[in-house]
Design a protein around this motif. Structure first.
Motif, PDB file in Angstrom:
ATOM      1  N   THR A   1       0.798  -0.103   1.108  1.00  0.00           N
ATOM      2  CA  THR A   1       1.522   1.121   0.765  1.00  0.00           C
ATOM      3  C   THR A   1       2.775   0.806  -0.046  1.00  0.00           C
ATOM      4  OG1 THR A   1       0.731   2.199   2.782  1.00  0.00           O
ATOM      5  CG2 THR A   1       2.663   3.158   1.724  1.00  0.00           C
ATOM      6  N   ALA A   2       3.478  -0.223   0.384  1.00  0.00           N
ATOM      7  CA  ALA A   2       4.711  -0.593  -0.317  1.00  0.00           C
ATOM      8  C   ALA A   2       4.417  -1.098  -1.725  1.00  0.00           C
ATOM      9  CB  ALA A   2       5.463  -1.657   0.482  1.00  0.00           C
ATOM     10  N   ILE A   3       3.393  -1.933  -1.870  1.00  0.00           N
ATOM     11  CA  ILE A   3       3.108  -2.516  -3.177  1.00  0.00           C
ATOM     12  C   ILE A   3       2.608  -1.472  -4.166  1.00  0.00           C
ATOM     13  CG2 ILE A   3       0.708  -3.208  -2.878  1.00  0.00           C
ATOM     14  CD1 ILE A   3       3.488  -5.382  -4.354  1.00  0.00           C
ATOM     15  N   THR A   4       1.805  -0.520  -3.679  1.00  0.00           N
ATOM     16  CA  THR A   4       1.339   0.541  -4.590  1.00  0.00           C
ATOM     17  C   THR A   4       2.504   1.408  -5.049  1.00  0.00           C
ATOM     18  OG1 THR A   4       0.808   1.911  -2.661  1.00  0.00           O
ATOM     19  CG2 THR A   4      -0.987   0.650  -3.630  1.00  0.00           C
ATOM     20  N   HIS A   5       3.436   1.626  -4.141  1.00  0.00           N
ATOM     21  CA  HIS A   5       4.624   2.415  -4.509  1.00  0.00           C
ATOM     22  C   HIS A   5       5.450   1.666  -5.544  1.00  0.00           C
ATOM     23  CE1 HIS A   5       8.822   3.814  -4.082  1.00  0.00           C
ATOM     24  NE2 HIS A   5       8.261   5.005  -3.918  1.00  0.00           N
ATOM     25  N   ASP A   6       5.613   0.353  -5.348  1.00  0.00           N
ATOM     26  CA  ASP A   6       6.432  -0.438  -6.259  1.00  0.00           C
ATOM     27  C   ASP A   6       5.783  -0.576  -7.632  1.00  0.00           C
ATOM     28  OD1 ASP A   6       8.236  -0.735  -4.225  1.00  0.00           O
ATOM     29  OD2 ASP A   6       7.570  -2.745  -3.654  1.00  0.00           O
TER      30      ASP A   6
ATOM     31  N   THR B   1      -3.488   5.266  -6.438  1.00  0.00           N
ATOM     32  CA  THR B   1      -3.538   6.438  -5.567  1.00  0.00           C
ATOM     33  C   THR B   1      -4.620   6.260  -4.508  1.00  0.00           C
ATOM     34  OG1 THR B   1      -2.765   7.870  -7.353  1.00  0.00           O
ATOM     35  CG2 THR B   1      -3.852   8.939  -5.490  1.00  0.00           C
ATOM     36  N   GLU B   2      -5.761   5.716  -4.929  1.00  0.00           N
ATOM     37  CA  GLU B   2      -6.841   5.474  -3.976  1.00  0.00           C
ATOM     38  C   GLU B   2      -6.413   4.462  -2.922  1.00  0.00           C
ATOM     39  OE1 GLU B   2     -11.601   4.352  -3.880  1.00  0.00           O
ATOM     40  OE2 GLU B   2     -10.454   4.023  -5.717  1.00  0.00           O
ATOM     41  N   LEU B   3      -5.759   3.379  -3.338  1.00  0.00           N
ATOM     42  CA  LEU B   3      -5.282   2.383  -2.369  1.00  0.00           C
ATOM     43  C   LEU B   3      -4.270   3.004  -1.414  1.00  0.00           C
ATOM     44  CD1 LEU B   3      -4.819  -0.783  -4.620  1.00  0.00           C
ATOM     45  CD2 LEU B   3      -6.554  -0.412  -2.862  1.00  0.00           C
ATOM     46  N   GLN B   4      -3.420   3.872  -1.936  1.00  0.00           N
ATOM     47  CA  GLN B   4      -2.427   4.527  -1.084  1.00  0.00           C
ATOM     48  C   GLN B   4      -3.102   5.469  -0.085  1.00  0.00           C
ATOM     49  OE1 GLN B   4       0.621   6.652  -3.285  1.00  0.00           O
ATOM     50  NE2 GLN B   4       2.195   5.696  -2.013  1.00  0.00           N
ATOM     51  N   ASP B   5      -4.130   6.181  -0.546  1.00  0.00           N
ATOM     52  CA  ASP B   5      -4.889   7.046   0.369  1.00  0.00           C
ATOM     53  C   ASP B   5      -5.543   6.232   1.473  1.00  0.00           C
ATOM     54  OD1 ASP B   5      -4.175   9.282  -1.009  1.00  0.00           O
ATOM     55  OD2 ASP B   5      -6.130   9.592  -1.978  1.00  0.00           O
ATOM     56  N   ILE B   6      -6.126   5.110   1.070  1.00  0.00           N
ATOM     57  CA  ILE B   6      -6.790   4.245   2.064  1.00  0.00           C
ATOM     58  C   ILE B   6      -5.782   3.760   3.088  1.00  0.00           C
ATOM     59  CG2 ILE B   6      -7.927   2.008   2.372  1.00  0.00           C
ATOM     60  CD1 ILE B   6      -9.293   2.501  -0.342  1.00  0.00           C
TER      61      ILE B   6
ATOM     62  N   ARG C   1      -6.027   4.605   7.017  1.00  0.00           N
ATOM     63  CA  ARG C   1      -6.171   3.505   7.977  1.00  0.00           C
ATOM     64  C   ARG C   1      -5.049   3.481   9.000  1.00  0.00           C
ATOM     65  NH1 ARG C   1     -10.236   1.046   9.483  1.00  0.00           N
ATOM     66  NH2 ARG C   1      -9.313  -1.012   9.528  1.00  0.00           N
ATOM     67  N   THR C   2      -3.876   4.017   8.653  1.00  0.00           N
ATOM     68  CA  THR C   2      -2.769   4.062   9.601  1.00  0.00           C
ATOM     69  C   THR C   2      -2.678   5.389  10.325  1.00  0.00           C
ATOM     70  OG1 THR C   2      -1.311   4.701   7.770  1.00  0.00           O
ATOM     71  CG2 THR C   2      -1.368   2.362   8.370  1.00  0.00           C
ATOM     72  N   GLY C   3      -3.692   6.261  10.141  1.00  0.00           N
ATOM     73  CA  GLY C   3      -3.751   7.505  10.888  1.00  0.00           C
ATOM     74  C   GLY C   3      -2.926   8.631  10.309  1.00  0.00           C
ATOM     75  N   GLN C   4      -2.470   8.488   9.068  1.00  0.00           N
ATOM     76  CA  GLN C   4      -1.678   9.560   8.455  1.00  0.00           C
ATOM     77  C   GLN C   4      -2.606  10.586   7.804  1.00  0.00           C
ATOM     78  OE1 GLN C   4       1.717   8.096   6.065  1.00  0.00           O
ATOM     79  NE2 GLN C   4       1.147   6.048   6.764  1.00  0.00           N
ATOM     80  N   ALA C   5      -2.143  11.832   7.767  1.00  0.00           N
ATOM     81  CA  ALA C   5      -2.928  12.900   7.165  1.00  0.00           C
ATOM     82  C   ALA C   5      -2.746  12.912   5.654  1.00  0.00           C
ATOM     83  CB  ALA C   5      -2.516  14.244   7.741  1.00  0.00           C
ATOM     84  N   LEU C   6      -3.784  13.370   4.946  1.00  0.00           N
ATOM     85  CA  LEU C   6      -3.724  13.506   3.494  1.00  0.00           C
ATOM     86  C   LEU C   6      -3.612  14.974   3.122  1.00  0.00           C
ATOM     87  CD1 LEU C   6      -6.459  11.022   2.186  1.00  0.00           C
ATOM     88  CD2 LEU C   6      -4.002  10.621   2.442  1.00  0.00           C
TER      89      LEU C   6
END
Length: 613
Positions: free
Chosen positions: A350-355, A403-408, A412-417
């Motif tokens: 999540t952090a790397i996709t954001h960066d 975006t796909e990696l961030q969704d995954i 995987r961490t149980g967050q809603a989309l």
């Protein structure tokens, strides 16, 4: 040795054993001497034969029939007064004593004639059966052998009392003594054999119990060596019949029969979205109560020290030969360390996709500005504009992948989309995706078949970008897993259409599929259906149930065809977010068909879906 002598020796041996237990200090040699010293006059064969010779016991039998109720009543009172019944008449009631009295009277009737050999009555089947049934019942009530013998002696006493008080003084002595000795010997023989038979039965039961206990200890030792916690619960009560010490290690506390769900406060199990497991939702409870087989269900739980852990649970019912569920077994594996590592990986992702988005945004903005400036010049350089366009498209593609990696990572961490729903034409979306993938391969022939549609469109309120990623995954896999090339067919339909009378009747048996129930024909909730069929390597039967699992790859592709095992898992969750479904059909070596279903009416059921898997 005939039956009578054998019975007497068995009885004497039994008495010797009882005496040895009672007096304790009597040596085996003394007991054997006591048995050997039995006078010949007491031999059952000679005694019965002598006393019943030329006697007539029929009139004695008639008298006992008249006194039957008195005999039974007297026996019941005497038995109830014994210490082992504690003076309680209801405990002394026995169903088989009346049968035994009737069988003894029948013995007298059959030996009334001198032509009948009285020695044959020492093993009367009816007498023996009634005596054995009574002895077995009493031992089930907790009485010991000596208590049962005492009851038989009381019956002989009541029969003797009836004969003494109701036989005239002038009655033939040989008839009375012969009948009495015959009854006594028959009753004694049956009583001793009954007690011995029951004693042997009890000895066999003890042996079986000891064997069972040994086997249970062996199983317990085996379970202790396993790296997982194994728990067995009975179906009748739901209570844990056999647990594993690892349950205590998993809970980091005293542990308990939690997996069956009957004491949920000892374990607090949670779904990935934070909802707590109800008692009936625990895998072992579902296996016991509903016969369900559960594989790899992950449950978060609260340890006694306040930290959270995760267990992977497999559970299945145990059935008897008739198919009825008699128990359930569950295997608990602590996967806390693995899950923690996965969460750390996903947080990093999540952090790397954001960066990465910051430099991508800069590249995209710069390429857009350069293209705009170049297009304004007097003589635009077509090659420069084309390359800038490719840069812009590549940045867009990489942005979608991030975006796909961030969704995954979120799933995987149980967050809603959050879905960005808007009207989308699935037909146009599929045609664009097919054209993109056709441009990347000359070996494959991609075709879109929409001939089954009345109108060349399927419009629903969907998230276009995420749905486009699902299509990319489906078509990318169809191309990738068809290394020899071939045809890839994308078939679009609208299902179901209007139903006729026969279809209505069939669907009434499945009410969950029915939208409305009035009218001769009805409309059910329509779906847009896409089937992607290839002619590739197919999926092995053992791998097919796991094709949508995270990080799972088919055995015939792993190590041979590049992949991560996350694309189809992410596709399934995005489709389910839309309230739809996706399934796979395949035969190894004969290609695969993936069927995607999406509701054409907006569905809110998937708006806040969190990953449970």
């Amino acid at each position: 040795m005939d039956a009578g002598e054998r019975s007497w020796q068995i009885a004497c041996q039994w008495i010797a054993n009882a005496a040895r237990v009672h007096w304790g200090g009597m040596a085996d040699a003394d007991a054997a001497a006591a048995v050997a010293a039995v006078p010949a006059a007491l031999n059952a064969r000679t005694r019965v034969e002598a006393m019943t010779h030329d006697s007539d016991s029929s009139w004695v039998a008639d008298m006992l029939i008249e006194q039957r109720d008195v005999i039974l009543s007297g026996w019941l009172e005497a038995a109830a007064a014994q210490p082992f019944h504690a003076g309680r008449r209801e405990k002394a009631v026995a169903d088989h004593i009346p049968e035994l009295v009737d069988a003894l009277i029948a013995v007298l009737r059959r030996t009334a004639s001198p032509a009948v050999d009285a020695r044959s009555t020492l093993h009367e089947p009816e007498v023996l059966a009634a005596a054995q049934s009574h002895a077995r019942m009493r031992m089930e009530h907790g009485l010991v052998a000596s208590d049962v013998v005492a009851e038989f002696r009381l019956l002989r006493q009541e029969i003797g009392r009836a004969m003494r008080f109701h036989v005239a003084d002038a009655a033939p002595t040989s008839d009375v003594l012969g009948a009495e000795m015959l009854l006594h010997d028959a009753l004694d023989d049956a009583a001793f054999l009954a007690v011995l038979a029951v004693d042997e039965h009890e000895a066999e039961l003890r042996r079986l119990r000891e064997a069972l206990a040994t086997e249970q200890r062996r199983v317990a030792i085996l379970l202790e060596q396993l790296p997982a916690a194994v728990v067995i619960a009975t179906a009748a009560s739901g209570q844990v019949a056999l647990g594993h010490p690892a349950v205590q290690q998993i809970t980091r506390g005293p542990g308990g029969p939690v997996p069956a769900g009957e004491t949920p406060n000892q374990w607090q199990g949670f779904y990935r979205d934070g909802r707590r497991y109800a008692p009936e939702e625990w895998p072992l409870a579902r296996a016991v109560n509903g016969g369900e087989v559960i594989t790899g269900e992950e449950i978060d739980y609260m340890r006694d020290d306040g930290t959270r852990g995760t267990v992977s649970v497999n559970a299945a019912p145990v059935r008897d030969p008739s198919g009825a569920v008699v128990a359930g077994v569950a295997i608990f594996t602590d996967v806390t360390e693995r899950k923690t590592l996965e969460q750390e990986k996903e947080a990093f992702l999540t952090a790397i996709t954001h960066d990465l988005r910051s430099p991508l945004t800069l590249i995209k903005v710069t390429a857009t500005l350069l293209r705009r400036e170049s297009s304004r010049s007097a003589e635009p350089d077509v090659r420069v504009l084309d390359r800038l366009q490719r840069i812009d498209e590549a940045v867009g593609q990489m942005d979608r992948q991030l975006t796909e990696l961030q969704d995954i990572a979120r799933l995987r961490t149980g967050q809603a989309l959050e879905l960005k729903r808007r009207p989308v034409d699935l037909v146009a979306l599929v045609q664009d995706a097919a054209a993109r993938h056709q441009a990347t391969s000359e070996q494959h022939e991609l075709s879109v078949d929409a001939t089954g549609l009345a109108e060349l469109e399927l419009i629903g309120r969907w998230d276009k970008e995420r749905l486009d990623r699902v299509l990319d995954n489906l078509l990318g896999n169809a191309v990738k897993f068809s290394p020899a090339g071939g045809r890839i067919t994308l078939t679009l339909t609208r299902e179901p259409e209007q139903l006729g009378q026969a279809d209505v009747a069939a669907r009434r048996e499945q009410p969950e599929q029915v939208g409305q129930t009035d009218g001769a024909a009805q409309l059910v909730a329509p779906e847009a259906v896409l089937r992607v069929t290839d002619e590739g390597i197919g999926i092995p039967a053992d791998d097919l149930p796991h094709v949508f699992d995270w990080f799972r790859r088919a055995s015939n592709a792993a190590g041979k065809i590049a992949g991560t095992g996350i694309g189809m898992a992410a596709a399934r969750q995005i489709v389910e977010l839309h309230g739809g479904s996706i399934e796979a059909e395949s035969e190894e070596g004969a290609g695969s068909t993936f069927t995607l279903r999406l509701p054409l009416e907006a569905s809110t059921s998937g708006q806040a879906l969190s990953a449970k898997r």
